[in-house]
Motif scaffolding. Structure first.
Motif, mmCIF file in Angstrom:
data_model
loop_
_atom_site.group_PDB
_atom_site.id
_atom_site.type_symbol
_atom_site.label_atom_id
_atom_site.label_comp_id
_atom_site.label_asym_id
_atom_site.label_seq_id
_atom_site.Cartn_x
_atom_site.Cartn_y
_atom_site.Cartn_z
ATOM 1 N N UNK A 113 35.951 37.967 41.589
ATOM 2 C CA UNK A 113 34.717 37.171 40.632
ATOM 3 C C UNK A 113 34.131 38.299 39.852
ATOM 4 N N UNK A 114 33.575 37.752 38.626
ATOM 5 C CA UNK A 114 32.795 38.600 37.827
ATOM 6 C C UNK A 114 31.561 37.828 37.173
ATOM 7 N N UNK A 134 35.641 28.964 43.765
ATOM 8 C CA UNK A 134 34.094 29.229 43.587
ATOM 9 C C UNK A 134 33.996 30.731 42.750
ATOM 10 N N UNK A 135 34.025 30.619 41.617
ATOM 11 C CA UNK A 135 33.885 31.818 40.547
ATOM 12 C C UNK A 135 32.587 32.523 40.794
ATOM 13 N N UNK A 136 31.454 31.630 41.077
ATOM 14 C CA UNK A 136 30.281 32.339 41.421
ATOM 15 C C UNK A 136 30.146 33.131 42.588
ATOM 16 N N UNK A 137 31.186 32.930 43.613
ATOM 17 C CA UNK A 137 31.201 33.783 44.856
ATOM 18 C C UNK A 137 29.985 33.366 45.653
ATOM 19 N N UNK A 166 28.853 38.104 44.831
ATOM 20 C CA UNK A 166 28.332 37.082 43.966
ATOM 21 C C UNK A 166 28.411 37.469 42.591
ATOM 22 N N UNK A 167 28.721 36.571 41.641
ATOM 23 C CA UNK A 167 28.968 36.799 40.292
ATOM 24 C C UNK A 167 27.781 37.347 39.510
#
Lengths: 540, 540
Positions: A113-114, A134-137, A166-167
């Protein structure tokens, strides 16, 4: 091992308390405070199965002779070496599994993720990543390992190094929002801006954080010659000293940024590799590989410093140390190719391929679990089944850390089980594993789910895939070409002989199990859809 | 409409009770028993959008002139005709959605069921059905619509006809295990052994049930000339009479086996079609089609008998009747082809294809919601917004019945909402729908998920697919060839013009929504795997 040690001594104490309670009508039992072990998770980034002088294979390899990791050797001598330990094939999924105890298919953070709205999968013409992985982490509100250790058992929870949960810009990018009391240098990024203090670890020359890559919180080392790995070590030890002074059990989650790219030197150790020949050859070590080896030795030195500090603080005998990597060794690029045979994707040999791949090189990791030798004046502990210099070949997976650490932290007190995908590995930490545990761990399916393109290539298993290992059989499904492969890891560790056509019945059994488990975990799937360049994907 | 009627009169009563309570200190409020409406769901099997003299299209079609359904016409006159109502493309998924309020992607009964361990999808070389779709169907312990109506609101819950929820040999095959007080002729099978009493409805000549197809529980009609549709009607009316006599509100779930295959005659009505020409042509009606039309007229007669019984029992004005089909009309085979133009897959024209297909012919159903005209001596009811002879073009889907019936049953009392995929359609039952409701129903995504091969063919949309409709746009994803299609239903009801290439941005939006919804509902996916003939699939 420690869990047995404290459990046993706890039982003895409990017995005495109970006896005295019965005799004198006292009620001290409830007030009894167990001696909780300290917990250290020492996590290296992109650290391959062969990037160490500790052999995780049946025999010593040229790579084992190339790398210098004496402190890992010490850890292996005083504990258990898992030769079939697994993580996810990339970093955030592994870290999220440690934090939550869930398999990646379930926690849904299936790629690194970033930014919360940015796809990190490689772009390819077909088969996009699942639209809502879940790109947001991880975000606040989720039950986490440090949160439980703190709230259930009163641990001081210390985060050092790379977080990457977490992003960028989300609350989850701050480990203190995820159950840690202390955060040293962790944020959203999974790579340091720079390893060198002279470069302010990737931050601006005149102060201030360079987002997203500049390592935060180490300003006092800016402009110095202190390497990032050393700065983190100094801070980690200081945090441990404080916990010991306060007589609070600690959970030190020490996640080095090393040995992730950028592959920059650890100058203290460069002379061991720069201008040297690869062991047993007259081939000069490739300059990138030399820098890589110096980074490796740097984290091993860090491990040594931490172990020494535990000794010095007289807590080593009550501290469990787990050492592992977050995925297979980076092998496809950036590490040079001449040092170990002249080919890309050879760094994890005898394992096939590396980080990002469905093959063993992508997911098999070094894993050690150790604690200091009991002192001779504590004879009751010698009778405990504490394995020293043990080798464990039963497979484990990174989400196992969650229930295991909670068990160890419980110190014999009630430890209400939580429904998680991981399994407590305590039964494997002896020389003579119970037959029932052997069966259970042998037959347990391990699931890997990576519905992403890692590098956009068409070979090497870096395409979207899911796989399952049961016993020594491993089946891989590649979504893009809809191909199943089947390997017998006992006889073909290097996954050179695809048995799918010879053994369709066995493949079908594994495929069935895999599908059931993926559905049970609500896995997300890669999907074909029209990528419209002018209108990038917007999630609601 | 009734829900408003009872709610209004309830409020008036409540007001009076409250006033009297305040004045006299009485506590009769809690004892107030609202006048709950009776509920009738009249469900026809495989009944197509054009298999009726009621037009659901913008204009009368030849099919509308061919079929005779005067009682449906009556229902349409006294209620609301939904021209864009949807079910799943096959039967068990629809029935499970009615029972649970969940979309098929969520309840997981994505194909028709029969035996708990037998795959009902067509066999094809690739892309097998999801390994663990719920072949066993609904089972006891799940929250069901009749169970809630009975437990929350005291309804007598009557099942008549085809159940098809739980597989053969499972507890769920008995509707009385799923919330019904009464079960007349329902079991696991989705098709009757025979429609004719002379054939014992498919059971053995000398008594006893012929499993799995023999219709159970109608022994008294065995050997008679009573058609299955008529036997069910007689029994349904008797059950209603008993409820009325006991002054208990009833939920009659009357699910005809007709007009599913085998397409056998309803002799009372055969003369209307046998040997006749298709309306407006000199083409003789195909013999199979004649039998089909007689079955249709038979279920319309049944509807008429039920409506007449409600009148006779003086409960019509307090009974809501919903009429619908469980999927699109069977069009690919078995109904003959000469009657309506000489081609297969034309029975639902202007809709494309039929039962089992991703296209509108597979999922769009006739849907009527009605109640009897209030008597003139009840003037307060005339002011209520009860739509008569109304046409509603906002799209609805079969899982909407669950929250709608619960709302109607609540009769203005507390109706704790349950998290379900369906939406209460009450706001659509007036001539002038609230602007907010219009927006909500227009923008609501409708999801269809059929990860199965229906007939093994390669054309017509009968392959594994998922689709989504939002507004007038509909996107379909076919798993086998990984193809997206996009249609504008407002201007292309017959889905002849695939707009996927012209409007990639819109397609991407729909695709994104679909994927998010499918994941949210934990949908199961078709999968390629080696089918090993010698070792059939065994589920754990």
């Amino acid at each position: 091992m420690v869990s047995f040690r404290f459990r046993s001594s706890f039982l003895v104490r409990t017995y005495l308390v109970l006896v005295s309670s019965l005799l004198f009508g006292a009620t001290t039992f409830a007030a009894e405070s167990p001696n909780r072990p300290n917990l250290v998770v020492f996590l290296i980034d992109d650290f391959g199965w062969q990037d160490t002088s500790v052999s995780f294979f049946a025999e010593q390899t040229p790579q084992n002779r190339h790398f210098r990791t004496p402190n890992m050797e010490r850890l292996a001598r005083q504990g258990v070496k898992f030769r079939q330990a697994y993580a996810c094939c990339v970093c955030s999924p592994t870290r999220s599994s440690i934090l939550t105890g869930y398999n990646a298919a379930r926690h849904g953070i299936t790629n690194w993720i970033l930014h919360p709205d940015k796809e990190t999968s490689a772009k390819t013409p077909h088969l996009a990543a699942p639209v809502n992985w879940r790109r947001g982490g991880i975000q606040p509100g989720e039950i986490t390992l440090p949160g439980l250790l703190r709230e259930r058992y009163g641990y001081r929870t210390i985060h050092v190094g790379k977080a990457h949960w977490g992003a960028h810009g989300t609350p989850g990018s701050e480990p203190m929002n995820l159950g840690f009391d202390v955060n040293i240098a962790g944020h959203a990024a999974g790579s340091p801006g720079h390893y060198h203090g002279e470069k302010n670890y990737g931050n601006k020359e005149k102060g201030g954080l360079t987002e997203p890559w500049g390592v935060p919180g180490l300003e006092k080392y800016h402009g110095t010659d202190v390497h990032l790995s050393d700065a983190l070590t100094l801070e980690a030890i200081a945090a441990v000293e404080q916990s010991v002074a306060e007589q609070t059990p600690f959970f030190l989650y020490f996640a080095h940024y090393a040995v992730h790219t950028p592959i920059q030197s650890h100058p203290r150790f460069m002379s061991h590799y720069q201008g040297q020949n690869f062991p047993g050859t007259n081939i000069p070590i490739d300059p990138i590989e030399a820098r890589y080896a110096s980074l490796v030795e740097g984290i091993d030195a860090s491990l040594g410093d931490v172990l020494q500090a535990l000794d010095r603080l007289d807590v080593a005998r009550n501290t469990i140390v787990v050492f592992l990597s977050d995925n297979g060794g980076l092998s496809r690029h950036a590490r040079g190719t001449s040092a170990n045979g002249g080919k890309a994707n050879t760094h994890n040999i005898p394992l096939r391929e590396g980080k990002g791949s469905a093959y063993e090189g992508g997911t098999r990791i070094p894993f050690l679990c150790s604690w200091a030798q009991p002192a001779p004046e504590e004879p009751q502990q010698a009778a405990l089944p504490i394995a020293q210099a043990a080798v464990q070949d039963l497979p484990i997976i990174v989400e196992d850390l969650f229930p295991s650490l909670l068990h160890w932290a419980s110190a014999g007190t009630a430890n209400p089980p939580l429904p998680r995908d991981g399994r407590d590995i305590t039964p494997l930490l002896t020389h003579h594993v119970d037959a029932q545990a052997v069966r259970e761990f042998q037959q347990r399916p391990l699931v890997f789910h990576y519905p992403h393109h890692w590098n956009g290539g068409v070979e090497g298993g870096y395409q979207p895939h899911s796989s399952i290992r049961v016993g020594d059989a491993k089946a891989i499904y590649f979504y893009e070409n809809r191909r199943w492969e089947l390997y017998d890891l006992a006889n073909d560790l290097s996954e050179q002989h695809d048995l799918a056509e010879q053994h369709p019945a066995q493949l079908q059994q594994l495929a069935t199990q895999l599908q059931i488990l993926l559905h049970d975990r609500n896995a997300q799937w890669p999907y074909d859809f029209v990528q419209h360049e002018d209108e990038p994907l917007r999630l609601p």
